[in-house]
Write a protein that holds these residues in place. Structure first.
Motif, mmCIF file in Angstrom:
data_model
loop_
_atom_site.group_PDB
_atom_site.id
_atom_site.type_symbol
_atom_site.label_atom_id
_atom_site.label_comp_id
_atom_site.label_asym_id
_atom_site.label_seq_id
_atom_site.Cartn_x
_atom_site.Cartn_y
_atom_site.Cartn_z
ATOM 1 N N VAL A 156 0.843 -1.200 0.000
ATOM 2 C CA VAL A 156 0.000 0.000 0.000
ATOM 3 C C VAL A 156 0.877 1.248 0.000
ATOM 4 O O VAL A 156 0.693 2.154 -0.821
ATOM 5 C CB VAL A 156 -0.946 0.003 1.220
ATOM 6 C CG1 VAL A 156 -1.747 1.312 1.259
ATOM 7 C CG2 VAL A 156 -1.887 -1.193 1.172
ATOM 8 N N SER A 157 1.837 1.300 0.918
ATOM 9 C CA SER A 157 2.693 2.492 0.997
ATOM 10 C C SER A 157 3.524 2.659 -0.269
ATOM 11 O O SER A 157 3.723 3.787 -0.753
ATOM 12 C CB SER A 157 3.603 2.406 2.229
ATOM 13 O OG SER A 157 4.441 1.267 2.162
ATOM 14 N N VAL A 160 1.186 4.143 -3.011
ATOM 15 C CA VAL A 160 0.941 5.575 -2.799
ATOM 16 C C VAL A 160 2.196 6.374 -3.158
ATOM 17 O O VAL A 160 2.116 7.428 -3.812
ATOM 18 C CB VAL A 160 0.521 5.854 -1.346
ATOM 19 C CG1 VAL A 160 0.394 7.365 -1.119
ATOM 20 C CG2 VAL A 160 -0.794 5.161 -1.025
ATOM 21 N N ARG A 169 -0.500 12.366 -7.487
ATOM 22 C CA ARG A 169 -1.188 12.263 -6.203
ATOM 23 C C ARG A 169 -2.261 13.321 -6.011
ATOM 24 O O ARG A 169 -3.348 13.037 -5.477
ATOM 25 C CB ARG A 169 -0.171 12.343 -5.055
ATOM 26 C CG ARG A 169 -0.805 12.238 -3.669
ATOM 27 C CD ARG A 169 -1.429 10.859 -3.473
ATOM 28 N NE ARG A 169 -2.103 10.737 -2.195
ATOM 29 C CZ ARG A 169 -3.384 11.011 -2.000
ATOM 30 N NH1 ARG A 169 -4.134 11.463 -3.004
ATOM 31 N NH2 ARG A 169 -3.945 10.841 -0.823
ATOM 32 N N ILE A 174 -7.570 8.676 -2.828
ATOM 33 C CA ILE A 174 -7.164 7.275 -2.653
ATOM 34 C C ILE A 174 -7.866 6.690 -1.442
ATOM 35 O O ILE A 174 -7.814 7.252 -0.346
ATOM 36 C CB ILE A 174 -5.646 7.145 -2.468
ATOM 37 C CG1 ILE A 174 -4.897 7.717 -3.677
ATOM 38 C CG2 ILE A 174 -5.263 5.677 -2.273
ATOM 39 C CD1 ILE A 174 -3.382 7.659 -3.533
ATOM 40 N N MET A 175 -8.512 5.541 -1.650
ATOM 41 C CA MET A 175 -9.143 4.844 -0.532
ATOM 42 C C MET A 175 -8.558 3.444 -0.421
ATOM 43 O O MET A 175 -8.077 2.869 -1.400
ATOM 44 C CB MET A 175 -10.661 4.776 -0.718
ATOM 45 C CG MET A 175 -11.148 4.037 -1.938
ATOM 46 S SD MET A 175 -12.974 4.113 -2.055
ATOM 47 C CE MET A 175 -13.254 3.107 -3.526
ATOM 48 N N VAL A 176 -8.592 2.910 0.798
ATOM 49 C CA VAL A 176 -8.074 1.570 1.047
ATOM 50 C C VAL A 176 -9.088 0.811 1.884
ATOM 51 O O VAL A 176 -9.793 1.399 2.714
ATOM 52 C CB VAL A 176 -6.693 1.632 1.756
ATOM 53 C CG1 VAL A 176 -6.805 2.254 3.137
ATOM 54 C CG2 VAL A 176 -6.058 0.253 1.832
ATOM 55 N N ALA A 186 -4.407 3.730 6.650
ATOM 56 C CA ALA A 186 -4.681 4.795 5.694
ATOM 57 C C ALA A 186 -3.863 6.037 6.019
ATOM 58 O O ALA A 186 -3.261 6.655 5.136
ATOM 59 C CB ALA A 186 -6.175 5.120 5.689
ATOM 60 N N THR A 189 0.069 5.506 5.494
ATOM 61 C CA THR A 189 0.522 5.308 4.112
ATOM 62 C C THR A 189 0.161 6.472 3.192
ATOM 63 O O THR A 189 0.576 6.492 2.036
ATOM 64 C CB THR A 189 -0.075 4.018 3.519
ATOM 65 O OG1 THR A 189 -1.503 4.067 3.603
ATOM 66 C CG2 THR A 189 0.436 2.792 4.263
ATOM 67 N N CYS A 191 -3.057 7.508 2.427
ATOM 68 C CA CYS A 191 -4.356 7.389 1.755
ATOM 69 C C CYS A 191 -5.323 8.430 2.324
ATOM 70 O O CYS A 191 -5.147 8.926 3.435
ATOM 71 C CB CYS A 191 -4.931 5.993 1.939
ATOM 72 S SG CYS A 191 -3.967 4.669 1.172
ATOM 73 N N ASP A 192 -6.364 8.729 1.567
ATOM 74 C CA ASP A 192 -7.339 9.723 2.010
ATOM 75 C C ASP A 192 -8.442 9.127 2.860
ATOM 76 O O ASP A 192 -9.097 9.848 3.619
ATOM 77 C CB ASP A 192 -7.982 10.398 0.792
ATOM 78 C CG ASP A 192 -6.967 11.149 -0.049
ATOM 79 O OD1 ASP A 192 -6.307 12.052 0.499
ATOM 80 O OD2 ASP A 192 -6.826 10.819 -1.241
ATOM 81 N N TYR A 194 -10.189 5.259 4.724
ATOM 82 C CA TYR A 194 -10.312 3.822 4.975
ATOM 83 C C TYR A 194 -11.784 3.470 5.015
ATOM 84 O O TYR A 194 -12.560 4.078 5.766
ATOM 85 C CB TYR A 194 -9.652 3.442 6.296
ATOM 86 C CG TYR A 194 -10.202 2.163 6.906
ATOM 87 C CD1 TYR A 194 -10.072 0.932 6.244
ATOM 88 C CD2 TYR A 194 -10.895 2.189 8.125
ATOM 89 C CE1 TYR A 194 -10.599 -0.234 6.796
ATOM 90 C CE2 TYR A 194 -11.417 1.028 8.680
ATOM 91 C CZ TYR A 194 -11.271 -0.181 8.006
ATOM 92 O OH TYR A 194 -11.794 -1.324 8.535
#
Length: 212
Positions: A156-157, A160, A169, A174-176, A186, A189, A191-192, A194
């Motif tokens: 994941v990291s 990103v 970016r 970005i969602m996870v 989230a 890493t 992300c915007d 979770y």
């Protein structure tokens, strides 16, 4: 209650026969396929909202997705070239590198498509460079990463970071999600968002793309 709102309710209630009958009636009455599809999408979003309120269950979401496939099959011959070429909210989805689980991802993909998204599904075991390539090519509003294995946090990291290194970016959200994901993952890493459930992911994607 209008015909249109009745159609949305039929979709949200998973009443396939009623929904298809209403669609045929509206087509015969001259309602554009684009308008009909938009109303079906609103019904699918309402189904997702009901799930988040615990008013229905996962099988209902999956059945709703199946109904939308049949709706698209019925509407496809009636969609004009203008409709087919119209800009749609786009999402890129994939299970991260070294993880081959796809059930959760597939449910989110189904729900996004049901809500009107053009979804680019990269599949499983997706390397960072493939995410980057898809973002460059398709210019999505949102990118979703799924993982079931805690051993894939680094994937994941790395994804990103690859998106950041490519200068992409700032143009995407970005969602996870998935069993191994969390708010902490989230945040750590970059992300915007979770999403604990598929509906959470759908709602975030709709916000990111400006769909209400």
């Amino acid at each position: 209650m209008t015909q249109e709102s009745t159609l949305a309710s039929a979709i949200a209630d998973c009443q396939e026969e009623q929904a298809l009958t209403l669609i045929r009636e509206q087509l015969a009455a001259g309602v554009s396929a684009n308008e009909i599809l938009a109303e079906c999408n609103r019904g699918m979003i309402e189904l997702g909202n009901r799930f988040s309120r615990e008013e229905c269950f996962l099988p209902d979401l999956m059945f709703g997705g199946m109904i939308m496939k049949n709706v698209m099959a019925l509407l496809a011959p009636h969609l004009t070239s203008q409709t087919a070429g119209a800009a749609r909210a786009r999402a890129v989805m994939g299970t991260v590198l070294h993880d081959v689980h796809d059930i959760g991802k597939d449910i989110v993909v189904m729900m996004l498509r049901g809500a009107g998204f053009d979804v680019v599904d990269l599949g499983v075991d997706v390397p960072p460079e493939k995410f980057v390539e898809a973002i460059r090519q398709h210019k999505p509003a949102v990118v979703g990463m799924s993982l079931l294995l805690t051993t894939c946090y680094k994937s994941v990291s790395n994804t990103v970071q690859a998106i950041r290194d490519a200068g992409l970016r700032d143009s995407i959200a970005i969602m996870v999600g998935g069993a191994a994901a969390s708010d902490l993952l989230a945040e750590s890493t970059g992300c915007d968002f979770y999403g604990k459930t598929a509906v959470d992911g759908l709602q975030f994607a709709c916000r990111a793309a400006g769909i209400h």
